[in-house]
Design an enzyme around this catalytic site. Structure first.
Site, PDB file in Angstrom:
ATOM      1  CG  ASN A   1     -15.902  -1.873  -0.947  1.00  0.00           C
ATOM      2  OD1 ASN A   1     -15.587  -0.787  -1.424  1.00  0.00           O
ATOM      3  ND2 ASN A   1     -16.984  -2.021  -0.202  1.00  0.00           N
TER       4      ASN A   1
ATOM      5  CD  GLU B   1     -21.212  -4.221  -1.476  1.00  0.00           C
ATOM      6  OE1 GLU B   1     -20.977  -3.762  -0.356  1.00  0.00           O
ATOM      7  OE2 GLU B   1     -22.290  -4.018  -2.086  1.00  0.00           O
TER       8      GLU B   1
ATOM      9  CB  CYS C   1     -11.779  -6.341   1.549  1.00  0.00           C
ATOM     10  SG  CYS C   1     -12.954  -7.216   2.581  1.00  0.00           S
TER      11      CYS C   1
ATOM     12  CD  GLU D   1      -9.256  -3.092   3.705  1.00  0.00           C
ATOM     13  OE1 GLU D   1     -10.077  -3.350   2.790  1.00  0.00           O
ATOM     14  OE2 GLU D   1      -9.607  -2.918   4.882  1.00  0.00           O
TER      15      GLU D   1
END
Length: 134
Positions: free
Chosen positions: A47, A49, A58, A60
């Site tokens: 991830n 940010e 994210c 994934e």
């Protein structure tokens, strides 16, 4: 598809190792993902940010997008590791559904302990997929 315990452990370890590179100055909640393509290639993601929170990405989706950008779009397993075995968000579930409802999803905690194993179809029942656009 059936996974061996060794395959589970390898995928979880790969995601957990990737997690060390997460950029999480705001949430302090590192997530790592590892995806294996049906051709056997491995891709990881973390991830990332952003101070403008909606721009965060994210782990994934990072792993999936890396694979797709390298010409891969068929997956057999994805491992997701968080501090506490948190589950993929709705957006990630939808992206996983785009590429196959039979993909196995492994969810583990930061100690590498497998918390859940299911398919994308199980984690996102009644998913909206490309077939709905016909």
């Amino acid at each position: 598809m059936k996974l061996t315990n060794e395959e589970r452990r390898s995928m979880i370890d790969l995601a957990n190792e990737a997690r060390k590179h997460a950029y999480v100055p705001y949430s302090k909640y590192p997530v790592g993902a590892a995806i294996r393509t049906k051709s056997g290639r491995l891709f990881t993601g973390v991830n990332v940010e952003n101070a403008a929170y909606p721009q965060t990405m994210c782990a994934e989706r990072v792993a999936i997008f890396k694979a797709v950008s390298e010409g891969e779009s068929e997956f057999d397993v994805i491992a997701v590791v968080t501090n506490n075995g948190g589950s993929p968000c709705g957006g990630c579930r939808q992206v996983m559904a785009e590429f196959g409802l039979d993909t196995i999803v492994l969810i583990a905690d930061g100690n590498g302990e497998l918390k859940k194993e299911m398919t994308v179809a199980e984690i996102l029942p009644e998913a909206f997929t490309p077939k709905h656009l016909l």
